[in-house]
Scaffold this motif. Structure first.
Motif, mmCIF file in Angstrom:
data_model
loop_
_atom_site.group_PDB
_atom_site.id
_atom_site.type_symbol
_atom_site.label_atom_id
_atom_site.label_comp_id
_atom_site.label_asym_id
_atom_site.label_seq_id
_atom_site.Cartn_x
_atom_site.Cartn_y
_atom_site.Cartn_z
ATOM 1 N N SER B 212 0.823 -1.207 0.000
ATOM 2 C CA SER B 212 0.000 0.000 0.000
ATOM 3 C C SER B 212 0.855 1.254 0.000
ATOM 4 C CB SER B 212 -0.898 -0.001 1.235
ATOM 5 O OG SER B 212 -1.613 1.200 1.323
ATOM 6 N N HIS B 213 0.262 2.364 -0.464
ATOM 7 C CA HIS B 213 0.973 3.637 -0.377
ATOM 8 C C HIS B 213 0.519 4.388 0.871
ATOM 9 C CE1 HIS B 213 -2.917 4.741 -1.940
ATOM 10 N NE2 HIS B 213 -2.680 5.962 -1.494
ATOM 11 N N ASP B 214 -0.454 3.822 1.582
ATOM 12 C CA ASP B 214 -1.138 4.560 2.634
ATOM 13 C C ASP B 214 -0.626 4.175 4.017
ATOM 14 O OD1 ASP B 214 -2.944 5.732 4.353
ATOM 15 O OD2 ASP B 214 -4.649 5.395 3.011
ATOM 16 N N LEU B 215 0.269 5.001 4.539
ATOM 17 C CA LEU B 215 0.897 4.714 5.835
ATOM 18 C C LEU B 215 -0.111 4.612 6.965
ATOM 19 C CD1 LEU B 215 4.072 6.944 6.151
ATOM 20 C CD2 LEU B 215 3.899 4.547 6.688
ATOM 21 N N ASN B 216 -1.061 5.524 6.972
ATOM 22 C CA ASN B 216 -2.034 5.529 8.061
ATOM 23 C C ASN B 216 -2.873 4.274 8.074
ATOM 24 O OD1 ASN B 216 -1.610 7.741 9.638
ATOM 25 N ND2 ASN B 216 -2.680 9.125 8.254
ATOM 26 N N LEU B 217 -3.249 3.839 6.881
ATOM 27 C CA LEU B 217 -4.062 2.632 6.788
ATOM 28 C C LEU B 217 -3.272 1.435 7.293
ATOM 29 C CD1 LEU B 217 -6.144 1.725 3.684
ATOM 30 C CD2 LEU B 217 -4.898 0.020 4.927
ATOM 31 N N VAL B 218 -2.046 1.323 6.822
ATOM 32 C CA VAL B 218 -1.212 0.178 7.164
ATOM 33 C C VAL B 218 -0.920 0.127 8.661
ATOM 34 C CG1 VAL B 218 1.125 -0.705 6.891
ATOM 35 C CG2 VAL B 218 -0.231 -0.130 4.884
ATOM 36 N N ARG B 219 -0.742 1.281 9.255
ATOM 37 C CA ARG B 219 -0.377 1.255 10.667
ATOM 38 C C ARG B 219 -1.518 0.747 11.554
ATOM 39 N NH1 ARG B 219 0.582 7.005 13.478
ATOM 40 N NH2 ARG B 219 0.370 8.118 11.529
ATOM 41 N N HIS B 220 -2.741 0.913 11.077
ATOM 42 C CA HIS B 220 -3.857 0.399 11.871
ATOM 43 C C HIS B 220 -4.244 -1.016 11.502
ATOM 44 C CE1 HIS B 220 -4.343 4.136 13.848
ATOM 45 N NE2 HIS B 220 -4.540 4.783 12.720
ATOM 46 N N PHE B 221 -3.843 -1.435 10.314
ATOM 47 C CA PHE B 221 -4.306 -2.727 9.837
ATOM 48 C C PHE B 221 -3.279 -3.837 10.028
ATOM 49 C CE2 PHE B 221 -4.863 -5.728 6.250
ATOM 50 C CZ PHE B 221 -6.062 -6.282 6.670
ATOM 51 N N CYS B 222 -2.012 -3.523 9.794
ATOM 52 C CA CYS B 222 -0.990 -4.578 9.743
ATOM 53 C C CYS B 222 -0.341 -4.820 11.113
ATOM 54 C CB CYS B 222 0.090 -4.213 8.736
ATOM 55 S SG CYS B 222 -0.556 -4.206 7.070
ATOM 56 N N ASP B 223 0.449 -5.905 11.180
ATOM 57 C CA ASP B 223 1.206 -6.192 12.390
ATOM 58 C C ASP B 223 2.598 -5.574 12.303
ATOM 59 O OD1 ASP B 223 -0.882 -7.911 13.348
ATOM 60 O OD2 ASP B 223 -0.184 -9.397 11.898
ATOM 61 N N ARG B 224 3.154 -5.630 11.081
ATOM 62 C CA ARG B 224 4.531 -5.214 10.888
ATOM 63 C C ARG B 224 4.593 -4.465 9.567
ATOM 64 N NH1 ARG B 224 9.368 -8.441 9.902
ATOM 65 N NH2 ARG B 224 8.052 -9.973 8.894
ATOM 66 N N VAL B 225 5.473 -3.486 9.449
ATOM 67 C CA VAL B 225 5.532 -2.688 8.231
ATOM 68 C C VAL B 225 6.963 -2.567 7.721
ATOM 69 C CG1 VAL B 225 4.932 -0.471 7.178
ATOM 70 C CG2 VAL B 225 3.641 -1.264 9.141
ATOM 71 N N LEU B 226 7.152 -2.811 6.429
ATOM 72 C CA LEU B 226 8.428 -2.499 5.780
ATOM 73 C C LEU B 226 8.226 -1.188 5.024
ATOM 74 C CD1 LEU B 226 9.233 -5.873 3.934
ATOM 75 C CD2 LEU B 226 9.710 -5.308 6.306
#
Lengths: 269, 276
Positions: B212-226
């Motif tokens: 995804s390009h969406d940091l805010n979305l990923v931070r609430h949805f995922c466990d870990r982020v690269l």
């Protein structure tokens, strides 16, 4: 965000605007009796989900789609049926996808000169140079074609072209939603600067409440062709929206906002 | 993390350009467990290309190299095309941004899901049909009987994406790659799809790669982020700790986003350091 309302003079007045698509039994009202007015110098947002009719309103104002309205006035002039050449000088539009909005086989320079040629602007070259400066594009880029530019540069060209005729109103249709966030920040800053410098009025369609909160003074919320409510942006962000649909939209946007909320909480909205 | 579902070490993807070779992915490494792993970056960062390389779906001109690119029992770099056909869709599913382009416009959506099941399992048409209908129900489609017979052009974006998820999950894969799968959806529909993905990933113990390009979305949805920038991973973080990101690129991206509750006069603009 601009805190003070710049004036109380309405520059766009819309009452009972209707846009229908299809005929007979298939007829559907994409815009169904919408009324609002935009004050000179302010940024007015139109938010809503896809298909809610927000972009169609911009197209109706410019005459790109046929519409009927009790009142459709821009700068005091009735434009519900005919729009003079003057209208197209004072009102300019910036579209979502700059790649589609620019002619693929025209250079940047020619894109800029085109509106000037149609409107017979005498000092076109000086203006084109000034427009490029205003949007922060180097003059050297003027011989490039759209495919030789980045997404952010293309949107700058589209904005520079809109500025060529020294407009008073910019209709912005999701101007940054096709861009990366870092580029979006640059374009939004640019729009704010231009507004301050030239005293422009913005009517801005977006689905991003973060962008609305950053840019707009007031906003209207649309749902299936109807205007749900119109409210000042500070009221909107501070939870002052009265309509359930507006509240739902805010809650959904905040799911990825700076205030963390768990997904499971949000399903209950 | 015990025994990853997928291991990637030093993945490199390059193209031969007019101006010499160009590296689109420059040494990406990660392990995927039964988790939701976000890969975030701006356009051109190589995040989608990384996803494609896992499925061996990179363009013909791309040269893919890696120390390791493997499932627990299959080396994805060495596997034959025939083996890959049994992996794609069966063991690794892919959901892309716009269901309109992913679905066959002239086959009913139910049949398409049933076809996906038939290709990957030993079964018969009636069993596949039953599975497909059950899957439509699992992705919370109301009136699955009716929707089974509908065609892609009759679907809304959210419904189309549910169909894609149903099609990808019907063959019970271990890994699901979602490439900007919710970017084209409205915020409220997006929430529904994310909830659905979350639920299915948890219940079925999948490994999800969420591009995804969406940091805010990923931070609430995922466990870990690269976080990817220009073809490599600049930072790996727990999604909940994104606020403590230290890399200037990650910080810059977070700062550049307009905020609903803390308005600022100007948005900070990202200053790119050539050294990143």
């Amino acid at each position: 965000m601009v805190d003070i309302m710049k004036s109380q003079t309405p520059i766009i007045e819309i009452d009972n605007l209707i846009v229908s698509f299809g005929e007979g039994d298939d007829a559907r009202r994409a815009v169904d009796g919408v009324s609002f007015s935009v004050l000179a110098g302010e940024t007015f947002g139109l938010v809503g989900e896809s298909g809610s009719g927000k972009s169609t309103i911009l197209r109706a104002i410019t005459g790109l789609v046929p519409s009927t309205a009790t009142t459709l006035r821009v700068m005091g002039e009735d434009v519900s049926r005919e729009r003079g050449k003057d209208f197209y000088r004072k009102v300019q539009m910036v579209f979502q996808d700059p790649y589609e909005a620019l002619h693929p086989r025209h250079t940047v320079w020619r894109q800029l000169m085109e509106p000037a040629r149609i409107q017979k602007v005498p000092d076109a070259e000086t203006r084109a140079k000034a427009s490029l400066d205003a949007v922060g594009l180097p003059q050297a880029l003027r011989w490039r074609y759209p495919h030789q530019l980045s997404g952010g540069q293309r949107q700058r060209v589209a904005i520079a072209r809109a500025l060529m005729l020294k407009p008073e109103i910019l209709l912005l249709d999701e101007p940054t939603s096709a861009l990366d966030v870092s580029v979006q920040a640059e374009i939004l800053n640019l729009l704010c600067d231009l507004q301050e410098e030239h005293g422009l009025t913005f009517l801005m369609v977006t689905h991003d409440l973060g962008v609305v909160a950053h840019m707009c003074n007031r906003t209207a919320v649309m749902q299936s062709g109807k205007l749900v409510e119109t409210l000042p942006v500070d009221v909107l962000v501070n939870g002052g929206a009265t309509e359930p649909y507006t509240r739902k939209l805010i809650a959904a946007s905040e799911a990825y906002g700076e205030a963390p909320a768990s997904l499971s909480q949000l399903t209950k909205v | 993390m015990n025994s990853p579902l997928l291991s990637v070490r030093d993945l490199r993807i390059s193209f031969n350009g007019v101006a010499g070779p160009f590296e689109a992915v420059r040494g990406v490494s990660f392990d995927l467990g039964r988790e939701k792993l976000g890969i975030v970056g701006e356009s051109g960062s190589g995040k989608s290309m990384t996803g494609r390389a896992i499925m061996r779906l990179t363009p013909r001109a791309a040269m893919v190299k890696a120390q390791t690119l493997c499932l627990p029992d299959v080396d994805l770099l060495q596997a034959s095309e025939k083996t890959m056909e049994r992996i794609r869709g069966k063991r690794i599913g892919l959901i892309m941004q716009d269901p309109k382009y992913s679905l066959n416009p002239v086959v009913s959506v139910g049949e398409q899901i049933a076809e996906a099941y038939l290709i990957h399992t030993r079964s018969n048409a009636s069993e596949a049909k039953r599975k497909a209908a059950a899957m439509l129900e699992a992705v919370q489609i109301r009136d699955p009987e009716r929707v089974y017979r509908m065609y892609p052009h009759e679907m809304s974006g959210g419904m189309g994406q549910r169909i894609m998820i149903a099609m990808m999950l019907v063959s019970e894969p271990e890994i699901l790659i979602a490439d900007e799968a919710t970017s084209a959806l409205d915020v409220t529909v997006r929430l529904e799809i994310l909830n659905l993905l979350d639920d299915l990933v948890r219940k079925r113990g999948l490994g999800l790669i969420f591009i995804s390009h969406d940091l805010n979305l990923v931070r609430h949805f995922c466990d870990r982020v690269l976080i990817m920038y220009r073809g490599h991973v600049v930072e790996t973080l727990k999604a909940g700790e994104l606020d403590q990101a230290t890399h200037p690129y990650t910080r810059g991206l977070l700062d550049a986003m307009p905020r609903i509750h803390t308005p600022r006069r100007r948005l900070p603009v990202l200053k790119r350091d050539p050294a990143w």
